[in-house]
Write a protein that holds these residues in place. Structure first.
Motif, short mmCIF file in Angstrom:
data_model
loop_
_atom_site.label_atom_id
_atom_site.label_comp_id
_atom_site.label_asym_id
_atom_site.label_seq_id
_atom_site.Cartn_x
_atom_site.Cartn_y
_atom_site.Cartn_z
N THR A 1 1.11 -1.58 -0.24
CA THR A 1 -0.06 -0.13 -0.32
C THR A 1 1.25 1.16 -0.15
OG1 THR A 1 -1.51 -1.17 1.48
CG2 THR A 1 -1.69 0.87 0.76
N LEU A 2 0.72 2.73 -0.90
CA LEU A 2 1.62 3.17 -1.04
C LEU A 2 0.60 4.29 -0.69
CD1 LEU A 2 3.77 2.71 -4.26
CD2 LEU A 2 4.11 2.14 -2.03
N GLU A 3 1.59 5.24 -0.19
CA GLU A 3 0.68 6.85 -0.04
C GLU A 3 1.45 7.13 -1.72
OE1 GLU A 3 -0.62 10.81 3.16
OE2 GLU A 3 1.34 9.06 3.41
N ILE A 4 0.80 7.87 -2.07
CA ILE A 4 0.92 8.90 -3.36
C ILE A 4 -0.24 10.59 -3.47
CG2 ILE A 4 1.00 6.66 -5.03
CD1 ILE A 4 -1.17 8.29 -6.39
N SER A 5 -0.68 10.44 -2.20
CA SER A 5 -0.40 11.74 -2.10
C SER A 5 -1.36 11.98 -0.64
CB SER A 5 -1.62 12.29 -2.90
OG SER A 5 -1.59 13.85 -3.08
N ASP A 6 -1.12 13.46 -0.44
CA ASP A 6 -1.62 12.88 1.22
C ASP A 6 -2.97 12.55 1.15
OD1 ASP A 6 0.94 14.57 1.52
OD2 ASP A 6 -0.42 17.04 2.02
N GLY A 7 -3.06 11.35 1.80
CA GLY A 7 -4.35 11.09 2.21
C GLY A 7 -5.01 10.34 0.93
N VAL A 8 -4.33 9.84 0.33
CA VAL A 8 -4.51 9.37 -1.46
C VAL A 8 -3.35 7.87 -1.14
CG1 VAL A 8 -5.09 8.48 -3.64
CG2 VAL A 8 -5.61 10.74 -2.60
N LEU A 9 -4.40 6.47 -0.88
CA LEU A 9 -3.89 5.52 -0.43
C LEU A 9 -3.98 4.10 -1.55
CD1 LEU A 9 -4.42 4.98 3.01
CD2 LEU A 9 -1.98 5.04 1.61
N VAL A 10 -2.85 3.82 -2.55
CA VAL A 10 -3.06 3.09 -3.43
C VAL A 10 -2.73 1.82 -3.48
CG1 VAL A 10 -2.84 2.72 -6.08
CG2 VAL A 10 -3.44 5.01 -4.78
N GLN A 11 -3.21 0.12 -3.56
CA GLN A 11 -2.44 -0.67 -2.93
C GLN A 11 -1.93 -1.60 -4.57
OE1 GLN A 11 -5.26 -3.53 -2.10
NE2 GLN A 11 -3.82 -3.75 0.31
N PHE A 12 -0.57 -1.50 -4.28
CA PHE A 12 0.08 -2.38 -5.51
C PHE A 12 0.77 -3.93 -5.91
CE2 PHE A 12 0.40 2.09 -6.79
CZ PHE A 12 0.65 1.98 -8.29
N VAL A 13 0.85 -3.89 -7.02
CA VAL A 13 1.26 -5.77 -6.68
C VAL A 13 2.66 -5.54 -5.83
CG1 VAL A 13 1.95 -8.28 -7.61
CG2 VAL A 13 -0.31 -6.03 -7.96
N LYS A 14 3.46 -6.22 -5.25
CA LYS A 14 4.93 -6.13 -5.39
C LYS A 14 5.43 -6.38 -6.12
CE LYS A 14 5.31 -8.21 -0.19
NZ LYS A 14 5.82 -8.67 1.11
N ALA A 15 5.48 -6.88 -7.46
CA ALA A 15 6.14 -7.41 -8.33
C ALA A 15 5.98 -5.79 -9.20
CB ALA A 15 5.53 -8.30 -8.69
N ALA A 16 4.88 -5.15 -8.79
CA ALA A 16 4.88 -3.56 -9.86
C ALA A 16 6.15 -2.94 -8.66
CB ALA A 16 3.76 -3.34 -9.54
N ILE A 17 6.83 -2.92 -7.72
CA ILE A 17 7.68 -2.24 -7.15
C ILE A 17 8.74 -2.60 -8.08
CG2 ILE A 17 9.48 -1.15 -5.49
CD1 ILE A 17 6.08 -0.59 -5.12
N GLY A 18 9.49 -1.35 -8.90
CA GLY A 18 10.26 -1.15 -9.09
C GLY A 18 11.87 -1.13 -8.73
N ARG A 19 11.83 0.22 -7.88
CA ARG A 19 13.27 0.58 -6.98
C ARG A 19 12.74 1.23 -5.79
NH1 ARG A 19 15.47 5.67 -9.36
NH2 ARG A 19 13.82 6.11 -10.69
N VAL A 20 13.24 1.70 -5.34
CA VAL A 20 13.80 2.41 -3.62
C VAL A 20 14.49 3.93 -4.16
CG1 VAL A 20 14.09 2.60 -1.57
CG2 VAL A 20 13.35 0.26 -2.80
N VAL A 21 13.70 4.65 -4.00
CA VAL A 21 14.52 5.74 -4.30
C VAL A 21 15.33 6.14 -3.16
CG1 VAL A 21 14.04 9.07 -3.89
CG2 VAL A 21 12.30 6.40 -5.13
N PRO A 22 16.74 6.69 -2.91
CA PRO A 22 17.74 7.04 -2.28
C PRO A 22 16.91 8.54 -1.37
CG PRO A 22 18.53 7.39 -4.03
CD PRO A 22 17.76 6.64 -4.21
N GLU A 23 17.27 8.32 0.41
CA GLU A 23 16.68 9.58 1.07
C GLU A 23 18.24 10.33 0.94
OE1 GLU A 23 16.13 8.15 4.32
OE2 GLU A 23 14.74 6.60 4.39
N GLU A 24 17.93 11.38 0.43
CA GLU A 24 18.42 12.62 0.80
C GLU A 24 18.84 12.47 1.92
OE1 GLU A 24 17.79 16.21 -1.22
OE2 GLU A 24 16.97 15.05 -3.27
#
Length: 155
Positions: free
Chosen positions: A75-98
């Motif tokens: 489950t990803l939060e793509i905007s404030d209060g907007v939650l979307v479910q994705f299949v695990k295989a759809a996760i492409g990469r992790v964005v490194p923290e600055e």
């Protein structure tokens, strides 16, 4: 009519010339499958390491922050209060923290460079100047109106 069977000229080592392209093809297939296996393993490790709060990019390009990880879904939060479910295989990469060190660079170390123009540049600009007729001389003339119909009603 009599046919005589003549021996064909052999190139010497005919078995190796046929075997070499086959060996090259098998080697290329093995190398490509090895590369794909490494990519699949890397993606599986990325998905297995997902934790809430991690910023990720899906394979479709959606950026979000992980809120919850289930067996099959993320489950990803793509905007404030907007939650979307994705299949695990759809996760492409992790964005490194600055890090804060990279963001907060001291501004006083910046060097201001000024470029001085030679004195001949003013003379050159005067020579290249284009003369524009005086716009104030034609104040009495009415400019041509556009040929397009008006877009609003004038009172």
């Amino acid at each position: 009519m009599v046919l005589i069977a003549a021996p064909m000229a052999s190139s010497g080592g005919g078995g190796i010339t046929l075997l070499l392209p086959l060996i090259l093809i098998v080697g290329m297939i093995w190398f490509m499958s090895r590369t794909q296996r490494k990519q699949r393993q890397k993606q599986a490790d990325t998905v297995a390491a997902l934790q809430p709060g991690t910023k990720v990019i899906t394979t479709s390009g959606v950026v979000g922050i992980v809120e919850e990880v289930d067996d099959e879904y993320v489950t990803l939060e793509i905007s404030d209060g907007v939650l979307v479910q994705f299949v695990k295989a759809a996760i492409g990469r992790v964005v490194p923290e600055e890090t804060e060190d990279a963001v907060d660079e001291p501004a006083d170390e910046a060097v201001d460079e000024t470029v001085e123009e030679p004195a001949d540049a003013d003379v050159k600009d005067e020579k290249d100047a284009v003369e524009v007729p005086d716009a104030g001389a034609d104040k009495d003339k009415v400019q041509d109106k556009s040929k397009l119909p008006p877009t609003h009603t004038e009172n």
